[in-house]
Design a protein around this motif. Structure first.
Motif, PDB file in Angstrom:
ATOM      1  N   GLU A 194     -14.517  -6.775   0.423  1.00 37.56           N
ATOM      2  CA  GLU A 194     -15.130  -5.438   0.359  1.00 37.56           C
ATOM      3  C   GLU A 194     -14.444  -4.569  -0.693  1.00 37.56           C
ATOM      4  O   GLU A 194     -15.110  -3.907  -1.491  1.00 37.56           O
ATOM      5  N   ASN A 214     -16.008  -3.159  -4.223  1.00 37.14           N
ATOM      6  CA  ASN A 214     -16.040  -1.729  -4.537  1.00 37.14           C
ATOM      7  C   ASN A 214     -15.415  -1.466  -5.910  1.00 37.14           C
ATOM      8  O   ASN A 214     -15.955  -0.714  -6.709  1.00 37.14           O
ATOM      9  N   TYR A 237     -17.860   0.116  -8.508  1.00 36.06           N
ATOM     10  CA  TYR A 237     -17.748   1.561  -8.755  1.00 36.06           C
ATOM     11  C   TYR A 237     -16.696   1.918  -9.795  1.00 36.06           C
ATOM     12  O   TYR A 237     -16.705   3.017 -10.326  1.00 36.06           O
ATOM     13  N   GLY A 240     -18.652  -1.164   3.893  1.00 36.68           N
ATOM     14  CA  GLY A 240     -17.523  -1.835   3.252  1.00 36.68           C
ATOM     15  C   GLY A 240     -16.178  -1.247   3.637  1.00 36.68           C
ATOM     16  O   GLY A 240     -15.319  -1.935   4.200  1.00 36.68           O
TER      17      GLY A 240
HETATM   18 MG   LIG Z   1     -18.606  -1.515  -0.646  1.00 33.27          MG
END
Ligand SMILES: [Mg+2]
Ligand SMILES: Nc1ncnc2c1ncn2[C@@H]1O[C@H](COP(=O)(O)OP(=O)(O)OP(=O)(O)O)[C@@H](O)[C@H]1O
Lengths: 141, 229
Positions: free
Chosen positions: A54, A58, A62, A112
């Motif tokens: 997770e 991310n 991101y 997440g």
């Molecule tokens: Mg995530």
């Protein structure tokens, strides 16, 4: 520099970059192996592997990637596997919101971060806008 | 004390230098002054010609280097294309959908489900559903070591898309460790029909088939009656 409350006496096991989806998979596998080597059972191996997956995703989604530090140490009388993910991405404006079940700023499920937190024994997140995000997780043996 | 310079045709020669420099500047690297006159000015003309020579050499070298770089780049791009192609081929290979039984499709998923693979897998499955008209498909994830939110999300989407095409999707092979992990993540998979093993899923699918046959048989019986009404 971000400071964490859980200061542990640790041995460095590895340091990796997450730049591609392929990195996500290989580093995740490496962490599963470390968990196994520490004597964790299949359930705990799966939990820590999923939790780091997770965080890696991310960072990849991101922040355009990031770095992972894997350590082993003694924390609060536990053998701990410690994974620290650091990115230089945009940062998270509202951490409480980001940690809320079902919150996503994109097309995700929004489970997440809160999900990863539930999968490990210690979870800390720090973030600063325009500077980046650091998450440290610990899993007891 | 003033020295008298010996220069012939000053005006025309300066004009010529200007012309030549303008030609060179606009890309004509063959332009030279090539003055045939020998006097106090011809040294400057010769020096300018030499400078143009040097410039030309350097430009040629740069052009060559650039060409070489471009060649290398296109080679690398070709290689990359080949690798991508091979990866794609692998993707196709690693998500084989097959019709194992009347009305039943099976898609065994092995390895890691990155978003690209899931995309291919989903497309293959949906296409197969349309092609075969099968109404039950089994997605077996025994070979998937990690189910995180992204994979779960893809699975949900695949099941929903299949449902839109009129096919029910059963997911089998979720190990106890993965089941616990999914629960902790907080993901709700209750909208998906899951079975512990591929075998359980097959048995369920065949029962569904049988039921469908029975309903159809009933329908056939009912049909003539309807007509006589
Ligand atoms: Mg995530
Ligand atoms: N490293 C990061 N840098 C910047 N923003 C982040 C980072 N990690 C998470 N976020 C933000 O926090 C939100 C919640 O993250 P979380 O992982 O819980 O859900 P998600 O990634 O949107 O969906 P899911 O993980 O369920 O697929 C994200 O939508 C994103 O806006």
């Amino acid at each position: 520099m971000l400071e964490f409350t859980y200061k542990a006496h640790c041995d460095l096991l590895g340091k990796f970059k997450i730049d591609t989806e392929y990195d996500i998979v290989t580093v995740r596998q490496t962490i599963r192996q470390y968990a196994k080597d520490m004597g964790m059972g299949i359930v705990d191996q799966t939990r820590i592997t999923t939790a780091v997956s997770e965080l890696f995703r991310n960072m990849y989604n991101y922040a355009g990637g990031g770095e992972v530090l894997i350590e082993r140490g003694e924390v609060e009388n536990h053998h701990a596997l410690i994974v620290t993910c650091t990115d230089q991405g945009p940062g998270i404006e509202d951490i409480e919101l980001a940690m809320t079940d079902g919150y996503t700023s994109g097309q995700g499920m929004g489970y997440g971060l809160p999900g990863a937190k539930r999968l490990v024994d210690r979870f800390e997140i720090q973030s600063k806008l325009k500077e980046g995000t650091t998450v440290r997780m610990m899993k007891w043996k | 004390m003033k020295e008298i310079l010996n220069i012939k045709n000053t005006k025309e020669r300066i004009d010529r230098i200007e012309d030549i420099l303008a030609s060179v500047a606009s890309g004509d690297m063959d332009a030279r002054i090539n003055s045939e006159i020998e006097d106090d000015f011809s040294g400057i003309e010769a020096a300018i010609d030499l400078l143009i020579n040097d410039l030309t050499d350097e430009l040629r070298q740069r052009e060559n280097m650039q060409k070489e770089l471009e060649n290398k780049l296109s080679k690398i791009q070709d290689q990359q294309k080949t690798i991508l192609q091979q990866q794609e081929d692998l993707l196709e290979l690693s998500s084989p959908v097959s019709k194992v039984w009347d009305n039943i499709l099976i898609l065994p998923v092995i390895g890691t489900l990155d978003s690209q693979r899931t995309q291919v897998m989903m497309e293959n499955l949906l296409q197969k559903i349309v092609e075969t008209g099968c109404t039950i498909s089994i997605l077996d994830i025994t070979g998937v070591p990690t189910v995180d939110t992204q994979v779960a999300n893809h699975l949900l989407k695949t099941v929903t898309a299949a449902r839109l095409l009129g096919a029910e999707c059963i997911i089998s092979g979720i190990s106890p460790a993965i089941a616990q992990t999914i629960v902790h993540l907080g993901i709700d998979l209750s909208a998906i029909r899951t079975k512990a093993t591929l075998q359980d899923a097959m048995i369920f699918a065949m029962k569904q088939n049988k039921r469908a046959d029975e309903v159809r048989a009933l329908g056939n019986l009912a049909l003539p009656n309807e007509k006589t009404d």
